[in-house]
Scaffold this active site. Structure first.
Site, PDB file in Angstrom:
ATOM      1  N   HIS A 209      12.557  16.188 -35.083  1.00 24.01           N
ATOM      2  CA  HIS A 209      11.669  17.318 -35.394  1.00 24.01           C
ATOM      3  C   HIS A 209      12.264  18.678 -35.050  1.00 24.01           C
ATOM      4  CE1 HIS A 209      10.747  17.242 -31.084  1.00 24.01           C
ATOM      5  NE2 HIS A 209      10.252  18.455 -31.241  1.00 24.01           N
TER       6      HIS A 209
HETATM    7  C1  UD1 Z   1       6.516  22.074 -30.699  1.00 22.06           C
HETATM    8  C2  UD1 Z   1       7.341  22.573 -29.513  1.00 22.06           C
HETATM    9  C3  UD1 Z   1       8.397  21.537 -29.152  1.00 22.06           C
HETATM   10  C4  UD1 Z   1       7.802  20.165 -28.952  1.00 22.06           C
HETATM   11  C5  UD1 Z   1       7.013  19.786 -30.173  1.00 22.06           C
HETATM   12  C6  UD1 Z   1       6.350  18.436 -30.038  1.00 22.06           C
HETATM   13  C7  UD1 Z   1       7.617  25.003 -29.330  1.00 22.06           C
HETATM   14  C8  UD1 Z   1       8.577  26.104 -29.507  1.00 22.06           C
HETATM   15  N1  UD1 Z   1       8.015  23.820 -29.816  1.00 22.06           N
HETATM   16  O1  UD1 Z   1       7.360  22.053 -31.842  1.00 22.06           O
HETATM   17  O2  UD1 Z   1       9.037  21.934 -27.957  1.00 22.06           O
HETATM   18  O3  UD1 Z   1       8.835  19.209 -28.729  1.00 22.06           O
HETATM   19  O4  UD1 Z   1       6.005  20.783 -30.394  1.00 22.06           O
HETATM   20  O5  UD1 Z   1       5.708  18.081 -31.220  1.00 22.06           O
HETATM   21  O6  UD1 Z   1       6.568  25.189 -28.767  1.00 22.06           O
HETATM   22  N2  UD1 Z   1       1.625  21.027 -37.352  1.00 22.06           N
HETATM   23  C9  UD1 Z   1       0.684  20.200 -37.943  1.00 22.06           C
HETATM   24  N3  UD1 Z   1      -0.277  19.644 -37.160  1.00 22.06           N
HETATM   25  C10 UD1 Z   1      -0.351  19.890 -35.833  1.00 22.06           C
HETATM   26  C11 UD1 Z   1       0.621  20.732 -35.253  1.00 22.06           C
HETATM   27  C12 UD1 Z   1       1.602  21.275 -36.023  1.00 22.06           C
HETATM   28  O7  UD1 Z   1       0.705  19.959 -39.153  1.00 22.06           O
HETATM   29  O8  UD1 Z   1      -1.261  19.397 -35.163  1.00 22.06           O
HETATM   30  C13 UD1 Z   1       2.674  21.659 -38.181  1.00 22.06           C
HETATM   31  C14 UD1 Z   1       2.604  23.159 -38.100  1.00 22.06           C
HETATM   32  O9  UD1 Z   1       1.733  23.638 -39.041  1.00 22.06           O
HETATM   33  C15 UD1 Z   1       4.024  23.581 -38.318  1.00 22.06           C
HETATM   34  C16 UD1 Z   1       4.821  22.430 -37.749  1.00 22.06           C
HETATM   35  O10 UD1 Z   1       3.932  21.329 -37.621  1.00 22.06           O
HETATM   36  O11 UD1 Z   1       4.306  23.699 -39.683  1.00 22.06           O
HETATM   37  C17 UD1 Z   1       5.455  22.766 -36.442  1.00 22.06           C
HETATM   38  O12 UD1 Z   1       4.503  22.981 -35.398  1.00 22.06           O
HETATM   39  P1  UD1 Z   1       4.839  23.951 -34.171  1.00 22.06           P
HETATM   40  O13 UD1 Z   1       3.761  23.882 -33.158  1.00 22.06           O
HETATM   41  O14 UD1 Z   1       5.175  25.293 -34.689  1.00 22.06           O
HETATM   42  O15 UD1 Z   1       6.180  23.400 -33.541  1.00 22.06           O
HETATM   43  P2  UD1 Z   1       6.737  21.920 -33.310  1.00 22.06           P
HETATM   44  O16 UD1 Z   1       7.884  21.738 -34.240  1.00 22.06           O
HETATM   45  O17 UD1 Z   1       5.640  20.885 -33.314  1.00 22.06           O
END
Ligand code: UD1
Length: 363
Positions: A209
């Protein structure tokens, strides 16, 4: 004494569950510390958040800031503005943040600027790779932390070397491992295991991820194909993080020995890694769990903020562009992977140590 416990993203839920249990026991025994659970809403859907609350017995958050997705700055800014609003309405005495996600840094800054002390659980770990958003979050958070709870001897030494006075640093161990050991008897076999005729010890698990691995489709495809090929004909279970879904939708034909599944709830995910032959990942937390479970782990990154998983545990760093993945994986197939052992204080009692320390200081 009111403590704000901050959670935002998936790994945070696993890390605070044992603290909530210990703080509950503390108040049941007449202790004076109370907590308020603040969910920033960084992760928001049931697969990334709700399922973890249910399975780990975490109560409904007292406050949900509902920030959702956004760019790094949008997400960080939204958390700061909304958490500040909460603190201005009703302040707290200590802000406890865990790990290294955006919610960790955003709430630490906000609390500190309002004169509230900050405690950081999992302080002092560093990858040395400033291009990772998590590394920025770690450095900024530790620069304004008052109480440093560390998971390892390395991170404890690092903080001392960087000039933090010893009386602010508490080497307590790893709350993520508290949860792992606490839940070991409750693991759940996912339905797709039988549906796909997977046998215990005869499949691999992959998670990817990190932006560096999944945001660029061509590189992602190359990586996935290489993993599939090096696994010989063994099936690979790949729970797909929402961030990774985009890349998967864009690539053409996918290797047939990979089984793509939704992000797994905690008890199903740990069942998978515990019963796998090996895990291939770009996560940090998972390398700690495989170390404790004694499961071989290959990390597809050039660095790690968790060197103990390599020096003491079962993890091997293969690099982000692993040209020698085939050679690295060879010991998996003749059962000669290093055995590893468990780092000090990863014993399931970390949250007890933290609550006892907080009680000595503030109780
Ligand atoms: C975040 C953390 C990372 C951790 C990871 C675990 C930061 C900088 N990064 O990264 O350290 O290892 O979480 O998962 O804080 N999304 C969904 N549903 C959700 C949550 C997110 O669809 O419930 C989508 C968001 O819309 C976005 C993507 O997932 O497009 C990334 O989510 P984001 O919270 O920005 O960062 P992660 O890559 O999950």
């Amino acid at each position: 004494m009111l403590i704000d416990l901050i959670v935002g993203a998936r790994p945070n839920f696993v890390k605070v569950a044992p603290l909530i249990r210990e703080l509950g026991a503390h108040s049941a025994e007449g202790g004076k510390m109370r907590y308020r659970l603040v969910h920033t809403g960084q992760h928001y859907d049931s697969r990334m958040s709700g399922d973890f609350f249910d399975q780990l017995d975490i109560p409904e958050p007292d406050i949900n800031l509902q920030v959702g997705s956004g760019t790094q700055a949008q997400q960080t800014a939204a958390i700061m503005v909304r958490y500040e609003g909460l603190l201005l309405e009703k302040s707290s005495d200590l802000c406890v943040v865990v790990g290294d996600v955006n919610s960790t840094m955003a709430c630490a800054i906000t609390a500190k600027k309002l004169g509230i002390r900050v405690a950081h659980i999992e302080a002092g770990i560093r990858s040395g790779d400033i291009t990772m958003p998590e590394e920025v979050n770690r450095i900024v958070t530790d620069s304004i932390t008052d109480l440093f709870f560390t998971t390892t001897e390395n991170s404890t030494k690092y903080l001392k070397r960087s000039g933090i006075s010893e009386d602010k640093i508490y080497f307590v161990g790893n709350t993520m491992i508290d949860t792992l050991l606490f839940q070991l008897d409750n693991l759940i076999e996912p339905d797709f295991v039988a549906e796909n005729n997977l046998s215990v010890g005869k499949f691999l698990v992959t998670t990817l991820h990190r932006p560096a691995n999944v945001d660029e489709t061509v590189g992602f495809m190359r990586l996935v194909q290489m993993i599939a090929k090096c696994a010989r004909s063994y099936p690979i279970v790949f729970p797909v993080h929402p961030r990774t879904r985009r890349a998967i939708q864009q690539v053409g034909e996918l290797p047939s020995n990979i089984i793509f599944v939704e992000p797994q709830p905690y008890l199903q995910f740990v069942w998978l890694i515990k019963n796998s032959m090996a895990v291939i990942t770009d996560s940090g937390g998972i390398t700690e769990e495989t170390t404790v479970l004694g499961i071989p782990c290959i990390t597809l990154r050039d660095n790690t903020e968790r060197p103990e998983t390599i020096e003491i545990g079962t993890n091997v760093l293969a690099g982000a562009n692993p040209t020698s993945l085939k050679e690295i994986m060879a010991p998996l197939f003749d059962d000669s992977w290093k055995k590893g052992s468990i780092p000090p204080k990863w014993d399931g009692k970390t949250a007890k140590r933290i609550v006892s320390t907080l009680n000595d200081l503030f109780g």
